[in-house]
Design a protein around this motif. Structure first.
Motif, PDB file in Angstrom:
ATOM      1  N   THR A  35       0.806  -1.227   0.000  1.00 56.86           N
ATOM      2  CA  THR A  35       0.000   0.000   0.000  1.00 56.86           C
ATOM      3  C   THR A  35       0.836   1.273   0.000  1.00 56.86           C
ATOM      4  OG1 THR A  35      -0.133  -0.078   2.416  1.00 56.86           O
ATOM      5  CG2 THR A  35      -1.927  -1.120   1.188  1.00 56.86           C
ATOM      6  N   ASN A  36       2.137   1.146   0.234  1.00 58.36           N
ATOM      7  CA  ASN A  36       2.981   2.340   0.315  1.00 58.36           C
ATOM      8  C   ASN A  36       3.535   2.776  -1.038  1.00 58.36           C
ATOM      9  OD1 ASN A  36       4.611   0.005   0.290  1.00 58.36           O
ATOM     10  ND2 ASN A  36       6.335   1.110   1.170  1.00 58.36           N
ATOM     11  N   ARG A  37       3.167   2.070  -2.116  1.00 57.66           N
ATOM     12  CA  ARG A  37       3.669   2.393  -3.452  1.00 57.66           C
ATOM     13  C   ARG A  37       2.512   2.485  -4.441  1.00 57.66           C
ATOM     14  NH1 ARG A  37       8.763   0.463  -5.001  1.00 57.66           N
ATOM     15  NH2 ARG A  37       8.238   1.569  -6.909  1.00 57.66           N
ATOM     16  N   THR A  38       2.103   3.686  -4.745  1.00 59.16           N
ATOM     17  CA  THR A  38       1.006   3.874  -5.697  1.00 59.16           C
ATOM     18  C   THR A  38       1.495   3.876  -7.143  1.00 59.16           C
ATOM     19  OG1 THR A  38       1.211   6.270  -5.493  1.00 59.16           O
ATOM     20  CG2 THR A  38      -0.373   5.168  -4.035  1.00 59.16           C
ATOM     21  N   ASP A  39       2.821   3.837  -7.324  1.00 58.41           N
ATOM     22  CA  ASP A  39       3.389   3.878  -8.673  1.00 58.41           C
ATOM     23  C   ASP A  39       3.553   2.501  -9.314  1.00 58.41           C
ATOM     24  OD1 ASP A  39       5.356   3.406  -6.664  1.00 58.41           O
ATOM     25  OD2 ASP A  39       6.941   3.842  -8.098  1.00 58.41           O
ATOM     26  N   ALA A  42      -0.987  -2.292 -11.340  1.00 57.68           N
ATOM     27  CA  ALA A  42      -1.778  -3.386 -10.770  1.00 57.68           C
ATOM     28  C   ALA A  42      -1.372  -4.728 -11.355  1.00 57.68           C
ATOM     29  CB  ALA A  42      -3.261  -3.129 -10.995  1.00 57.68           C
ATOM     30  N   LEU A  45       1.631  -6.014  -9.479  1.00 63.17           N
ATOM     31  CA  LEU A  45       1.203  -6.522  -8.175  1.00 63.17           C
ATOM     32  C   LEU A  45       0.540  -7.886  -8.312  1.00 63.17           C
ATOM     33  CD1 LEU A  45      -0.178  -3.252  -6.554  1.00 63.17           C
ATOM     34  CD2 LEU A  45       2.016  -4.376  -6.111  1.00 63.17           C
TER      35      LEU A  45
END
Length: 84
Positions: A35-39, A42, A45
């Motif tokens: 959750t600490n990396r929005t870059d 998807a 992930l």
């Protein structure tokens, strides 16, 4: 790969203070979301989640299959230049 992307191991920190607790978490708990990396896309992930699936039948069947899944985010590199 999880640690590389998240910056920490999946079951580290104060939630699992002992080796036994970490081992139990690896077996029993779902992989914590990054959750600490929005870059991070998807799809990347999703590759990490599949790589770390608890059920081996849900993981990539071979390193070649994993490499194929990561291909859209890779680029050719001169390995000799990287190690010299």
């Amino acid at each position: 790969m999880y640690k590389l992307l998240a910056g920490h191991p999946p079951y580290g920190g104060g939630h699992h203070p002992t080796w036994g607790a970490k081992l139990a978490a690896h077996v029993m708990e779902p992989l914590p979301a990054i959750t600490n990396r929005t870059d991070i896309p998807a799809d990347v992930l999703a590759v990490v989640e599949r790589m770390t699936a608890k059920d081996r039948d849900h993981r990539y069947a071979s390193p070649a299959k994993l490499a194929e899944a990561l291909k859209p985010w890779s680029k050719p590199a001169n390995v000799r230049a990287l190690v010299n």
